[in-house]
Design an enzyme around this catalytic site. Structure first.
Site, PDB file in Angstrom:
ATOM      1  N   TYR A  37       0.643  -1.305   0.190  1.00 58.98           N
ATOM      2  CA  TYR A  37      -0.337   0.308   0.302  1.00 58.98           C
ATOM      3  C   TYR A  37       0.679   1.357  -0.257  1.00 58.98           C
ATOM      4  O   TYR A  37       1.339   1.647   1.142  1.00 58.98           O
ATOM      5  CB  TYR A  37      -1.032   0.327   1.212  1.00 58.98           C
ATOM      6  CG  TYR A  37      -1.638  -1.477   1.636  1.00 58.98           C
ATOM      7  CD1 TYR A  37      -2.127  -2.493  -0.314  1.00 58.98           C
ATOM      8  CD2 TYR A  37      -2.420  -1.810   2.230  1.00 58.98           C
ATOM      9  CE1 TYR A  37      -3.011  -3.107   0.492  1.00 58.98           C
ATOM     10  CE2 TYR A  37      -3.316  -2.630   2.173  1.00 58.98           C
ATOM     11  CZ  TYR A  37      -3.412  -3.290   1.352  1.00 58.98           C
ATOM     12  OH  TYR A  37      -4.567  -4.288   1.572  1.00 58.98           O
ATOM     13  N   HIS A  90       0.374 -12.007   0.842  1.00 58.47           N
ATOM     14  CA  HIS A  90      -0.766 -10.951  -0.241  1.00 58.47           C
ATOM     15  C   HIS A  90      -1.433 -11.753  -1.012  1.00 58.47           C
ATOM     16  O   HIS A  90      -2.903 -11.767  -1.103  1.00 58.47           O
ATOM     17  CB  HIS A  90      -0.222  -9.654  -0.588  1.00 58.47           C
ATOM     18  CG  HIS A  90      -0.826  -8.613  -0.613  1.00 58.47           C
ATOM     19  ND1 HIS A  90      -0.502  -7.179  -0.035  1.00 58.47           N
ATOM     20  CD2 HIS A  90      -1.834  -8.532  -0.453  1.00 58.47           C
ATOM     21  CE1 HIS A  90      -1.661  -6.960   0.228  1.00 58.47           C
ATOM     22  NE2 HIS A  90      -2.445  -7.378  -0.419  1.00 58.47           N
TER      23      HIS A  90
HETATM   24  N1  LIG Z   1      -5.580  -8.578   0.705  1.00 57.01           N
HETATM   25  C1  LIG Z   1      -5.599  -7.854   0.280  1.00 57.01           C
HETATM   26  O1  LIG Z   1      -5.420  -8.579  -1.717  1.00 57.01           O
HETATM   27  C2  LIG Z   1      -6.943  -7.032  -0.368  1.00 57.01           C
HETATM   28  C3  LIG Z   1      -7.404  -6.457  -1.391  1.00 57.01           C
HETATM   29  C4  LIG Z   1      -8.043  -5.071  -0.759  1.00 57.01           C
HETATM   30  C5  LIG Z   1      -8.252  -4.439   0.412  1.00 57.01           C
HETATM   31  N2  LIG Z   1      -7.585  -5.403   1.913  1.00 57.01           N
HETATM   32  C6  LIG Z   1      -7.876  -4.315   2.469  1.00 57.01           C
HETATM   33  O2  LIG Z   1      -8.975  -4.113   3.093  1.00 57.01           O
HETATM   34  C7  LIG Z   1      -9.491  -2.529   3.485  1.00 57.01           C
HETATM   35  C8  LIG Z   1     -10.805  -2.875   3.395  1.00 57.01           C
HETATM   36  O3  LIG Z   1     -10.912  -2.243   1.804  1.00 57.01           O
HETATM   37  P1  LIG Z   1     -11.302  -1.919   0.795  1.00 57.01           P
HETATM   38  O4  LIG Z   1     -10.058  -0.678   1.525  1.00 57.01           O
HETATM   39  O5  LIG Z   1     -11.042  -2.354  -0.237  1.00 57.01           O
HETATM   40  O6  LIG Z   1     -12.462  -1.539   0.759  1.00 57.01           O
HETATM   41  P2  LIG Z   1     -13.827  -0.956   1.316  1.00 57.01           P
HETATM   42  O7  LIG Z   1     -13.375  -1.084   2.564  1.00 57.01           O
HETATM   43  O8  LIG Z   1     -15.390  -1.438   1.006  1.00 57.01           O
HETATM   44  O9  LIG Z   1     -14.365   0.675   0.743  1.00 57.01           O
HETATM   45  C9  LIG Z   1     -13.603   1.414   1.149  1.00 57.01           C
HETATM   46  C10 LIG Z   1     -14.160   2.683   0.588  1.00 57.01           C
HETATM   47  O10 LIG Z   1     -15.044   2.860   0.878  1.00 57.01           O
HETATM   48  C11 LIG Z   1     -15.577   4.420   2.002  1.00 57.01           C
HETATM   49  N3  LIG Z   1     -16.323   4.732   2.443  1.00 57.01           N
HETATM   50  C12 LIG Z   1     -16.191   3.449   4.146  1.00 57.01           C
HETATM   51  N4  LIG Z   1     -16.938   3.290   5.041  1.00 57.01           N
HETATM   52  C13 LIG Z   1     -17.871   4.451   4.294  1.00 57.01           C
HETATM   53  C14 LIG Z   1     -19.102   4.151   4.678  1.00 57.01           C
HETATM   54  N5  LIG Z   1     -19.774   3.791   5.962  1.00 57.01           N
HETATM   55  N6  LIG Z   1     -20.135   4.723   4.276  1.00 57.01           N
HETATM   56  C15 LIG Z   1     -19.664   5.901   2.630  1.00 57.01           C
HETATM   57  N7  LIG Z   1     -18.588   5.088   2.515  1.00 57.01           N
HETATM   58  C16 LIG Z   1     -16.915   4.470   3.397  1.00 57.01           C
HETATM   59  C17 LIG Z   1     -13.995   4.701   1.724  1.00 57.01           C
HETATM   60  O11 LIG Z   1     -14.053   6.118   1.598  1.00 57.01           O
HETATM   61  P3  LIG Z   1     -13.185   7.439   2.944  1.00 57.01           P
HETATM   62  O12 LIG Z   1     -11.818   6.560   3.442  1.00 57.01           O
HETATM   63  O13 LIG Z   1     -13.069   9.056   2.607  1.00 57.01           O
HETATM   64  O14 LIG Z   1     -14.201   7.703   4.368  1.00 57.01           O
HETATM   65  C18 LIG Z   1     -13.025   4.436   0.467  1.00 57.01           C
HETATM   66  O15 LIG Z   1     -13.604   5.131  -0.387  1.00 57.01           O
HETATM   67  C19 LIG Z   1      -8.162  -2.107   2.726  1.00 57.01           C
HETATM   68  O16 LIG Z   1      -8.565  -1.023   2.900  1.00 57.01           O
HETATM   69  C20 LIG Z   1      -7.541  -3.442   2.990  1.00 57.01           C
HETATM   70  O17 LIG Z   1      -6.429  -2.642   4.172  1.00 57.01           O
HETATM   71  C21 LIG Z   1      -7.040  -6.424   1.442  1.00 57.01           C
END
Ligand SMILES: NC(=O)c1ccc[n+]([C@@H]2O[C@H](COP(=O)([O-])OP(=O)(O)OC[C@H]3O[C@@H](n4cnc5c(N)ncnc54)[C@H](OP(=O)(O)O)[C@@H]3O)[C@@H](O)[C@H]2O)c1
Length: 281
Positions: free
Chosen positions: A57, A115
């Site tokens: 990241y 990962h």
């Molecule tokens: N292992 C892997 O391959 C892998 C892949 C993808 C992700 N991940 C991990 O999983 C975490 C979460 O997944 P993600 O970041 O892809 O997506 P997510 O958590 O599904 O969505 C994040 C997005 O949603 C917004 N958001 C968060 N809470 C909200 C709410 N209550 N209402 C409206 N919008 C909201 C955030 O914006 P704001 O920040 O502006 O609120 C951000 O743009 C990642 O950050 C990472 O740590 C791991």
């Protein structure tokens, strides 16, 4: 007053809150650094102590943000990071972990994940993870983006069964793992960390989700999270930098969705009726 967040227990005995904080996209832009550090600290204050990051990241930038946030409060967090598959040779894993520890300003990780699978033999990665555990640099290890055949292969390896978690894409619009991978992990008491639990925001415009949310005076994000929180040993890790959304996401643990509304969700977001290869973002 916030009710305590329920916990999930990892195979090694550590208990973690059943909702964590994702940090993908943090550390990309200097002008947002302060807000991101604040968000990680606020998460801890709200009891969201599981913080998920990765060397990938922002090319280490997310780990630097998390490190800055935990500077004087490391012991309050359950810190998770990940090694990139092309670094996951025996020596490469140890070196990548050392670099992550440096960026995070700590001398241990609570959980270290591969990962996703790459070209290095899984046995070498597992041996390195066990070495890191023995040296105290990590307390436990797990995998990410492993489908059931990968998990089976892992479990055949010496020490493969020491895997503590599988972190995979799981949300209302990505329910494939319910067919086989989720029950497989649950039977073996391996928690599943659900990444992109609100499909990076794309889920939130779904009319049925909006409709159900309105009946609970909740938000679509809260219903999407409550759906995951209802499952045994599933830990959603939504990412947000907004302090209001942190509270909103945390409050999802208090929502009780009725069976009738779960049925409505099943109609809008049908569960799988056959094997679906694991999806990745
Ligand atoms: N292992 C892997 O391959 C892998 C892949 C993808 C992700 N991940 C991990 O999983 C975490 C979460 O997944 P993600 O970041 O892809 O997506 P997510 O958590 O599904 O969505 C994040 C997005 O949603 C917004 N958001 C968060 N809470 C909200 C709410 N209550 N209402 C409206 N919008 C909201 C955030 O914006 P704001 O920040 O502006 O609120 C951000 O743009 C990642 O950050 C990472 O740590 C791991």
């Amino acid at each position: 007053m916030n009710d305590p967040i329920p916990t999930v227990t990892f195979p090694g005995g550590a208990s973690v809150p059943t909702i964590g904080l994702g940090t993908w996209m943090m550390g990309e832009d200097k002008s947002r650094m302060e807000a991101e550090i604040d968000a990680v600290r606020q998460a801890l204050d709200l009891g969201i102590t599981l913080i998920d990051t990765a060397e990938m990241y922002a090319d280490g930038g997310s780990e630097r943000i998390v490190g800055a946030a935990l500077k004087d409060r490391r012991e309050r967090a359950f810190l998770v990071s990940k090694v990139l598959p092309w670094n996951a040779s025996f020596d490469g894993t140890i070196e990548a972990c050392d670099r992550s520890l440096k960026r995070l300003g700590t001398d241990y990780l609570d959980l270290y994940l591969l990962h996703w699978r790459g070209e290095h033999p899984l046995a070498d990665t597992v041996a390195a993870l066990e070495t890191l555990k023995a040296s105290g640099k990590i307390r436990s290890w797990g995998v990410s983006n492993f489908d059931i055949d990968d998990m089976e292969e892992l479990f055949e390896l010496p020490d493969g069964k020491n895997c503590s978690v599988n972190q995979v894409l799981y949300n209302l619009s990505r329910r494939g793992i319910e067919f086989d991978l989720l029950p497989w992990c649950q039977e073996r008491h391996i928690p599943v960390m659900a990444y992109s639990p609100i499909e990076q925001g794309r889920l939130l415009r779904h009319p049925e989700l909006i409709h159900i949310a309105n009946t609970y005076q909740a938000t679509p994000a809260q219903i999407a999270l409550a759906f995951l929180l209802d499952r045994d040993s599933v830990i959603p890790i939504p990412k947000t930098v907004s302090l209001n959304r942190l509270q909103e996401n945390r409050d999802a643990v208090q929502l009780d969705i009725t069976d009738e509304d779960f049925d409505r969700l099943d109609v809008a977001f049908p569960p799988p009726s056959r094997k679906v290869p694991l999806e990745m973002l």
